[in-house]
Design a protein around this motif. Structure first.
Motif, PDB file in Angstrom:
ATOM      1  N   ASP A  20       0.825  -1.211   0.000  1.00 23.02           N
ATOM      2  CA  ASP A  20       0.000   0.000   0.000  1.00 23.02           C
ATOM      3  C   ASP A  20       0.864   1.268   0.000  1.00 23.02           C
ATOM      4  OD1 ASP A  20      -2.280  -1.580   0.018  1.00 23.02           O
ATOM      5  OD2 ASP A  20      -2.620  -1.366   2.175  1.00 23.02           O
ATOM      6  N   GLN A  21       1.892   1.281   0.828  1.00 30.55           N
ATOM      7  CA  GLN A  21       2.741   2.471   0.903  1.00 30.55           C
ATOM      8  C   GLN A  21       3.548   2.662  -0.373  1.00 30.55           C
ATOM      9  OE1 GLN A  21       4.873   2.940   4.663  1.00 30.55           O
ATOM     10  NE2 GLN A  21       3.180   1.944   5.732  1.00 30.55           N
ATOM     11  N   THR A  22       3.979   1.566  -1.000  1.00 26.20           N
ATOM     12  CA  THR A  22       4.697   1.674  -2.266  1.00 26.20           C
ATOM     13  C   THR A  22       3.782   2.260  -3.330  1.00 26.20           C
ATOM     14  OG1 THR A  22       6.129  -0.197  -1.703  1.00 26.20           O
ATOM     15  CG2 THR A  22       5.993   0.417  -4.029  1.00 26.20           C
ATOM     16  N   CYS A  23       2.540   1.793  -3.374  1.00 24.83           N
ATOM     17  CA  CYS A  23       1.576   2.332  -4.338  1.00 24.83           C
ATOM     18  C   CYS A  23       1.348   3.824  -4.100  1.00 24.83           C
ATOM     19  CB  CYS A  23       0.259   1.563  -4.264  1.00 24.83           C
ATOM     20  SG  CYS A  23       0.371  -0.110  -4.920  1.00 24.83           S
ATOM     21  N   GLN A  24       1.265   4.224  -2.843  1.00 28.23           N
ATOM     22  CA  GLN A  24       1.095   5.644  -2.527  1.00 28.23           C
ATOM     23  C   GLN A  24       2.319   6.445  -2.974  1.00 28.23           C
ATOM     24  OE1 GLN A  24       0.318   5.510   1.690  1.00 28.23           O
ATOM     25  NE2 GLN A  24      -1.855   5.129   1.412  1.00 28.23           N
ATOM     26  N   LEU A  25       3.504   5.899  -2.759  1.00 25.13           N
ATOM     27  CA  LEU A  25       4.732   6.588  -3.150  1.00 25.13           C
ATOM     28  C   LEU A  25       4.838   6.721  -4.668  1.00 25.13           C
ATOM     29  CD1 LEU A  25       7.135   4.891  -0.590  1.00 25.13           C
ATOM     30  CD2 LEU A  25       6.535   7.327  -0.645  1.00 25.13           C
ATOM     31  N   VAL A  26       4.404   5.686  -5.389  1.00 26.94           N
ATOM     32  CA  VAL A  26       4.422   5.739  -6.849  1.00 26.94           C
ATOM     33  C   VAL A  26       3.405   6.766  -7.343  1.00 26.94           C
ATOM     34  CG1 VAL A  26       3.919   4.433  -8.955  1.00 26.94           C
ATOM     35  CG2 VAL A  26       5.313   3.390  -7.154  1.00 26.94           C
ATOM     36  N   ALA A  27       2.192   6.708  -6.813  1.00 31.42           N
ATOM     37  CA  ALA A  27       1.132   7.621  -7.254  1.00 31.42           C
ATOM     38  C   ALA A  27       1.482   9.076  -6.960  1.00 31.42           C
ATOM     39  CB  ALA A  27      -0.193   7.254  -6.592  1.00 31.42           C
ATOM     40  N   SER A  28       2.187   9.321  -5.870  1.00 30.25           N
ATOM     41  CA  SER A  28       2.531  10.697  -5.491  1.00 30.25           C
ATOM     42  C   SER A  28       3.793  11.200  -6.184  1.00 30.25           C
ATOM     43  CB  SER A  28       2.712  10.790  -3.972  1.00 30.25           C
ATOM     44  OG  SER A  28       3.872  10.068  -3.579  1.00 30.25           O
ATOM     45  N   GLY A  29       4.485  10.305  -6.885  1.00 28.73           N
ATOM     46  CA  GLY A  29       5.708  10.706  -7.581  1.00 28.73           C
ATOM     47  C   GLY A  29       6.968  10.601  -6.753  1.00 28.73           C
ATOM     48  N   HIS A  30       6.852  10.163  -5.507  1.00 35.18           N
ATOM     49  CA  HIS A  30       8.043   9.998  -4.677  1.00 35.18           C
ATOM     50  C   HIS A  30       8.894   8.820  -5.142  1.00 35.18           C
ATOM     51  CE1 HIS A  30       5.850  12.662  -1.903  1.00 35.18           C
ATOM     52  NE2 HIS A  30       7.062  13.061  -1.598  1.00 35.18           N
ATOM     53  N   LEU A  31       8.259   7.870  -5.832  1.00 34.85           N
ATOM     54  CA  LEU A  31       8.980   6.765  -6.479  1.00 34.85           C
ATOM     55  C   LEU A  31       8.648   6.865  -7.972  1.00 34.85           C
ATOM     56  CD1 LEU A  31       8.494   3.643  -4.149  1.00 34.85           C
ATOM     57  CD2 LEU A  31      10.621   4.825  -4.674  1.00 34.85           C
ATOM     58  N   PRO A  32       9.466   7.584  -8.725  1.00 38.05           N
ATOM     59  CA  PRO A  32       9.166   7.788 -10.143  1.00 38.05           C
ATOM     60  C   PRO A  32       9.479   6.542 -10.981  1.00 38.05           C
ATOM     61  CG  PRO A  32      11.216   8.874  -9.573  1.00 38.05           C
ATOM     62  CD  PRO A  32      10.645   8.318  -8.291  1.00 38.05           C
ATOM     63  N   PRO A  33       8.904   6.473 -12.181  1.00 34.23           N
ATOM     64  CA  PRO A  33       9.222   5.359 -13.081  1.00 34.23           C
ATOM     65  C   PRO A  33      10.728   5.261 -13.293  1.00 34.23           C
ATOM     66  CG  PRO A  33       7.406   6.643 -13.961  1.00 34.23           C
ATOM     67  CD  PRO A  33       7.939   7.400 -12.769  1.00 34.23           C
ATOM     68  N   GLY A  34      11.222   4.033 -13.296  1.00 34.20           N
ATOM     69  CA  GLY A  34      12.654   3.796 -13.471  1.00 34.20           C
ATOM     70  C   GLY A  34      13.428   3.733 -12.172  1.00 34.20           C
ATOM     71  N   GLU A  35      12.805   4.150 -11.079  1.00 38.22           N
ATOM     72  CA  GLU A  35      13.458   4.106  -9.759  1.00 38.22           C
ATOM     73  C   GLU A  35      13.625   2.649  -9.333  1.00 38.22           C
ATOM     74  OE1 GLU A  35      15.023   5.898  -6.249  1.00 38.22           O
ATOM     75  OE2 GLU A  35      14.254   6.939  -8.016  1.00 38.22           O
ATOM     76  N   HIS A  36      14.766   2.336  -8.757  1.00 40.73           N
ATOM     77  CA  HIS A  36      15.039   0.992  -8.282  1.00 40.73           C
ATOM     78  C   HIS A  36      14.645   0.881  -6.815  1.00 40.73           C
ATOM     79  CE1 HIS A  36      17.415  -0.338 -11.784  1.00 40.73           C
ATOM     80  NE2 HIS A  36      17.644   0.957 -11.892  1.00 40.73           N
ATOM     81  N   LEU A  37      13.918  -0.165  -6.490  1.00 35.64           N
ATOM     82  CA  LEU A  37      13.613  -0.442  -5.086  1.00 35.64           C
ATOM     83  C   LEU A  37      14.827  -1.126  -4.471  1.00 35.64           C
ATOM     84  CD1 LEU A  37       9.942  -1.767  -5.208  1.00 35.64           C
ATOM     85  CD2 LEU A  37      10.734   0.547  -4.790  1.00 35.64           C
ATOM     86  N   PRO A  38      15.004  -0.993  -3.174  1.00 31.53           N
ATOM     87  CA  PRO A  38      16.116  -1.699  -2.528  1.00 31.53           C
ATOM     88  C   PRO A  38      15.952  -3.209  -2.702  1.00 31.53           C
ATOM     89  CG  PRO A  38      15.061  -0.157  -1.008  1.00 31.53           C
ATOM     90  CD  PRO A  38      14.204  -0.227  -2.227  1.00 31.53           C
TER      91      PRO A  38
END
Length: 124
Positions: A20-38
């Motif tokens: 859920d938090q990852t989805c929120q981060l993606v939707a808000s732009g805090h995790l932009p496309p192309g960003e690598h997760l740990p």
């Protein structure tokens, strides 16, 4: 990753909180496309949780098309497929669960939302 705030006493499984938090981060732009997760191990160590919990969350995120697994690179955020409305899903689920515990109806919830939706003085 310091973006995450997990709460074992919340009643929501930790893997679901990560999803859920990852989805929120993606939707808000805090995790932009192309960003690598740990990596699974790095995320688990950072959050102090079992690596299998992170692995399960990553698998669900991959299944839902939020991230893709790239050989040698790990999980990479995909183009946003999450709408802003989906970011409040966890709160909506919590609201419905609380309403059910109180034996409220859908109509009761709708009235409460309608009341909360009214313009606030600071909005005018």
């Amino acid at each position: 990753m310091s973006f995450y705030s997990l709460n074992a006493g919340l009643g929501t499984p930790i893997y679901r909180q990560i999803v859920d938090q990852t989805c929120q981060l993606v939707a808000s732009g805090h995790l932009p496309p192309g960003e690598h997760l740990p990596s699974v191990r790095a995320m688990a160590a950072d959050l102090g949780i079992n690596p299998m919990t992170v692995s399960k969350a990553y698998s669900l995120l991959e299944r839902d098309g939020v991230v893709t697994r790239q050989r040698g690179l790990g999980m990479v955020v995909e183009e946003a497929k999450i709408t802003s409305a989906e970011t409040i899903r966890p709160q909506a689920v919590a609201l419905v669960e609380a309403a059910r515990r109180l034996r409220l109806t859908r109509k009761d919830i709708a009235r409460a939302i309608d009341h909360a939706w009214r313009p606030r003085p600071e909005d005018t």
